[in-house]
Design a protein around this motif. Structure first.
Motif, PDB file in Angstrom:
ATOM      1  N   LEU A 202       0.834  -1.204   0.000  1.00  0.00           N
ATOM      2  CA  LEU A 202       0.000   0.000   0.000  1.00  0.00           C
ATOM      3  C   LEU A 202       0.865   1.249   0.000  1.00  0.00           C
ATOM      4  O   LEU A 202       1.903   1.299   0.670  1.00  0.00           O
ATOM      5  N   ALA A 203       0.452   2.252  -0.752  1.00  0.00           N
ATOM      6  CA  ALA A 203       1.140   3.541  -0.788  1.00  0.00           C
ATOM      7  C   ALA A 203       0.145   4.645  -0.462  1.00  0.00           C
ATOM      8  O   ALA A 203      -0.981   4.647  -0.973  1.00  0.00           O
ATOM      9  N   TYR A 204       0.573   5.577   0.392  1.00  0.00           N
ATOM     10  CA  TYR A 204      -0.268   6.692   0.813  1.00  0.00           C
ATOM     11  C   TYR A 204       0.427   7.994   0.436  1.00  0.00           C
ATOM     12  O   TYR A 204       1.636   8.145   0.659  1.00  0.00           O
ATOM     13  N   SER A 205      -0.338   8.941  -0.103  1.00  0.00           N
ATOM     14  CA  SER A 205       0.245  10.178  -0.636  1.00  0.00           C
ATOM     15  C   SER A 205       0.465  11.220   0.452  1.00  0.00           C
ATOM     16  O   SER A 205      -0.095  12.317   0.418  1.00  0.00           O
ATOM     17  N   THR A 206       1.290  10.871   1.439  1.00  0.00           N
ATOM     18  CA  THR A 206       1.623  11.833   2.479  1.00  0.00           C
ATOM     19  C   THR A 206       2.984  11.501   3.079  1.00  0.00           C
ATOM     20  O   THR A 206       3.346  10.337   3.201  1.00  0.00           O
ATOM     21  N   GLY A 207       3.724  12.562   3.427  1.00  0.00           N
ATOM     22  CA  GLY A 207       4.959  12.391   4.166  1.00  0.00           C
ATOM     23  C   GLY A 207       4.769  12.743   5.629  1.00  0.00           C
ATOM     24  O   GLY A 207       5.706  12.679   6.414  1.00  0.00           O
ATOM     25  N   ASN A 208       3.550  13.133   6.002  1.00  0.00           N
ATOM     26  CA  ASN A 208       3.223  13.373   7.400  1.00  0.00           C
ATOM     27  C   ASN A 208       2.723  12.080   8.039  1.00  0.00           C
ATOM     28  O   ASN A 208       2.520  11.081   7.352  1.00  0.00           O
ATOM     29  N   GLN A 209       2.503  12.115   9.337  1.00  0.00           N
ATOM     30  CA  GLN A 209       1.948  10.936   9.991  1.00  0.00           C
ATOM     31  C   GLN A 209       0.539  10.701   9.464  1.00  0.00           C
ATOM     32  O   GLN A 209      -0.292  11.615   9.453  1.00  0.00           O
ATOM     33  N   LEU A 210       0.277   9.478   9.011  1.00  0.00           N
ATOM     34  CA  LEU A 210      -1.015   9.162   8.414  1.00  0.00           C
ATOM     35  C   LEU A 210      -2.127   9.283   9.449  1.00  0.00           C
ATOM     36  O   LEU A 210      -2.026   8.748  10.557  1.00  0.00           O
ATOM     37  N   GLU A 211      -3.200   9.996   9.091  1.00  0.00           N
ATOM     38  CA  GLU A 211      -4.339  10.192   9.987  1.00  0.00           C
ATOM     39  C   GLU A 211      -5.500   9.331   9.513  1.00  0.00           C
ATOM     40  O   GLU A 211      -6.034   9.532   8.421  1.00  0.00           O
ATOM     41  N   THR A 212      -5.882   8.373  10.345  1.00  0.00           N
ATOM     42  CA  THR A 212      -6.881   7.375   9.977  1.00  0.00           C
ATOM     43  C   THR A 212      -7.974   7.317  11.043  1.00  0.00           C
ATOM     44  O   THR A 212      -7.681   7.398  12.244  1.00  0.00           O
ATOM     45  N   LEU A 213      -9.218   7.171  10.615  1.00  0.00           N
ATOM     46  CA  LEU A 213     -10.332   6.985  11.540  1.00  0.00           C
ATOM     47  C   LEU A 213     -11.068   5.715  11.148  1.00  0.00           C
ATOM     48  O   LEU A 213     -11.557   5.595  10.021  1.00  0.00           O
ATOM     49  N   ARG A 214     -11.144   4.774  12.087  1.00  0.00           N
ATOM     50  CA  ARG A 214     -11.791   3.485  11.834  1.00  0.00           C
ATOM     51  C   ARG A 214     -13.205   3.479  12.352  1.00  0.00           C
ATOM     52  O   ARG A 214     -13.555   4.195  13.284  1.00  0.00           O
ATOM     53  N   MET A 215     -14.026   2.611  11.749  1.00  0.00           N
ATOM     54  CA  MET A 215     -15.451   2.543  12.095  1.00  0.00           C
ATOM     55  C   MET A 215     -15.643   2.268  13.587  1.00  0.00           C
ATOM     56  O   MET A 215     -16.480   2.901  14.237  1.00  0.00           O
ATOM     57  N   ARG A 216     -14.864   1.323  14.126  1.00  0.00           N
ATOM     58  CA  ARG A 216     -14.996   0.994  15.545  1.00  0.00           C
ATOM     59  C   ARG A 216     -14.731   2.229  16.413  1.00  0.00           C
ATOM     60  O   ARG A 216     -15.436   2.480  17.390  1.00  0.00           O
ATOM     61  N   ASP A 217     -13.733   3.034  16.004  1.00  0.00           N
ATOM     62  CA  ASP A 217     -13.358   4.192  16.817  1.00  0.00           C
ATOM     63  C   ASP A 217     -14.415   5.288  16.781  1.00  0.00           C
ATOM     64  O   ASP A 217     -14.769   5.862  17.814  1.00  0.00           O
ATOM     65  N   TYR A 218     -14.915   5.616  15.563  1.00  0.00           N
ATOM     66  CA  TYR A 218     -15.894   6.712  15.531  1.00  0.00           C
ATOM     67  C   TYR A 218     -17.267   6.269  16.041  1.00  0.00           C
ATOM     68  O   TYR A 218     -18.035   7.085  16.546  1.00  0.00           O
ATOM     69  N   PHE A 219     -17.551   4.956  15.956  1.00  0.00           N
ATOM     70  CA  PHE A 219     -18.831   4.476  16.490  1.00  0.00           C
ATOM     71  C   PHE A 219     -18.821   4.554  18.017  1.00  0.00           C
ATOM     72  O   PHE A 219     -19.755   5.061  18.637  1.00  0.00           O
ATOM     73  N   HIS A 220     -17.707   4.077  18.612  1.00  0.00           N
ATOM     74  CA  HIS A 220     -17.601   4.128  20.077  1.00  0.00           C
ATOM     75  C   HIS A 220     -17.332   5.543  20.570  1.00  0.00           C
ATOM     76  O   HIS A 220     -17.588   5.851  21.739  1.00  0.00           O
ATOM     77  N   GLY A 221     -16.819   6.402  19.688  1.00  0.00           N
ATOM     78  CA  GLY A 221     -16.562   7.781  20.084  1.00  0.00           C
ATOM     79  C   GLY A 221     -17.809   8.655  20.082  1.00  0.00           C
ATOM     80  O   GLY A 221     -17.763   9.803  20.520  1.00  0.00           O
ATOM     81  N   THR A 222     -18.908   8.105  19.584  1.00  0.00           N
ATOM     82  CA  THR A 222     -20.179   8.841  19.556  1.00  0.00           C
ATOM     83  C   THR A 222     -21.012   8.448  20.768  1.00  0.00           C
ATOM     84  O   THR A 222     -21.174   7.249  21.058  1.00  0.00           O
ATOM     85  N   ALA A 223     -21.520   9.414  21.493  1.00  0.00           N
ATOM     86  CA  ALA A 223     -22.299   9.143  22.710  1.00  0.00           C
ATOM     87  C   ALA A 223     -23.480   8.227  22.402  1.00  0.00           C
ATOM     88  O   ALA A 223     -24.136   8.374  21.365  1.00  0.00           O
ATOM     89  N   ASP A 224     -23.756   7.286  23.306  1.00  0.00           N
ATOM     90  CA  ASP A 224     -24.811   6.310  23.041  1.00  0.00           C
ATOM     91  C   ASP A 224     -26.197   6.943  22.946  1.00  0.00           C
ATOM     92  O   ASP A 224     -27.072   6.441  22.245  1.00  0.00           O
ATOM     93  N   HIS A 225     -26.408   8.100  23.607  1.00  0.00           N
ATOM     94  CA  HIS A 225     -27.720   8.739  23.473  1.00  0.00           C
ATOM     95  C   HIS A 225     -27.890   9.365  22.080  1.00  0.00           C
ATOM     96  O   HIS A 225     -29.003   9.497  21.579  1.00  0.00           O
ATOM     97  N   ILE A 226     -26.765   9.744  21.449  1.00  0.00           N
ATOM     98  CA  ILE A 226     -26.834  10.229  20.072  1.00  0.00           C
ATOM     99  C   ILE A 226     -27.108   9.075  19.121  1.00  0.00           C
ATOM    100  O   ILE A 226     -27.925   9.177  18.196  1.00  0.00           O
TER     101      ILE A 226
END
Length: 246
Positions: A202-226
């Protein structure tokens, strides 16, 4: 055999040494290079009909008598070279990553890894490279990258990839020799569907630290009442989604 990635979306423009030489007027080349025989010596060079970038002369052994190179010092070598196959493995549920990348926090990197990491970050248009191994029937869960396009090449195995956009999902099978492309900000996933592991470069077009958001992370990062309001489900139902161990 080399697998090459280039940081451009335009048609690649390349100028080989021989093309540059033959495009230079004879008198200019003679004055710049100052060979014995001057311009007459320059005229002994003949442009080959075939591109010499890929077609080596049949009498190469007669032409080249010595092709040895002296190893450069580490501070120069590791700006441009990285032993990806021998690097640390980063496991995840379903597979493992190996990275040639820049990391903001260099803690734990050895000296040569630090040189390579810092070298990547010095250049605006560069690449982060990785190998991704997804175990048989494993899943690389849905995720997206904030700061990079992603391109991949299948080395072995077979799988299925998916691109998830608003209201549209594209699914397709991938196998050895296939190239996949995920634009920046596009949620995507890859899963193995063979008895053998699925292996990609895999190749990514960045020389900075790659910023990734996974489904598990954003799902658990959302308040359960939302989540309860979004999905019309009891708030307590969202406790059924297990959280990853820290």
């Amino acid at each position: 055999l080399f697998l090459l990635f280039f940081t451009t979306h335009e048609e690649l423009q390349t100028l080989d040494v021989d093309d540059a030489f033959f495009s230079t007027p004879e008198d200019i080349a003679a004055r710049a290079l100052k060979p014995q025989g001057g311009v007459n010596f320059i005229r002994t060079f003949k442009k080959q009909e075939e591109d010499q970038a890929i077609n080596l002369p049949p009498n190469l052994d007669e032409l080249v008598k010595n092709a040895t190179y002296v190893q450069s010092p580490d501070n120069l070598v590791w700006q441009y070279f990285y032993d990806l196959k021998g690097s640390a493995e980063y496991p995840f549920p379903g597979g493992v990553f190996q990275w040639a990348r820049y990391r903001i926090n260099g803690t734990g990197l050895n000296e040569t890894e630090k040189i390579f990491s810092e070298s990547l970050n010095k250049h605006e248009n560069t690449l982060t490279l990785a190998t991704l191994r997804i175990f048989s029937n494993g899943l690389g869960q849905p995720h997206f990258h904030f700061n990079a396009n992603e391109m991949g090449y299948v080395i072995s195995g077979c799988g299925q990839a998916g691109v998830i956009l608003s209201g549209v999902t594209s699914n397709f099978n991938i196998g050895i020799g296939d190239v996949i492309f995920f634009p920046v900000g596009t949620q995507h996933y890859i899963k193995s569907i063979c008895d053998e592991d699925l292996l990609l470069v895999l190749a990514y077009s960045t020389g900075n630290q790659l910023e990734t958001l996974r489904m598990r992370d954003y799902f658990h990062g959302t308040a359960d009442h939302i989540l309860a309001q979004l999905f019309f489900k009891e708030q307590a139902e969202f406790k059924k989604f297990p959280r990853a161990a820290k």
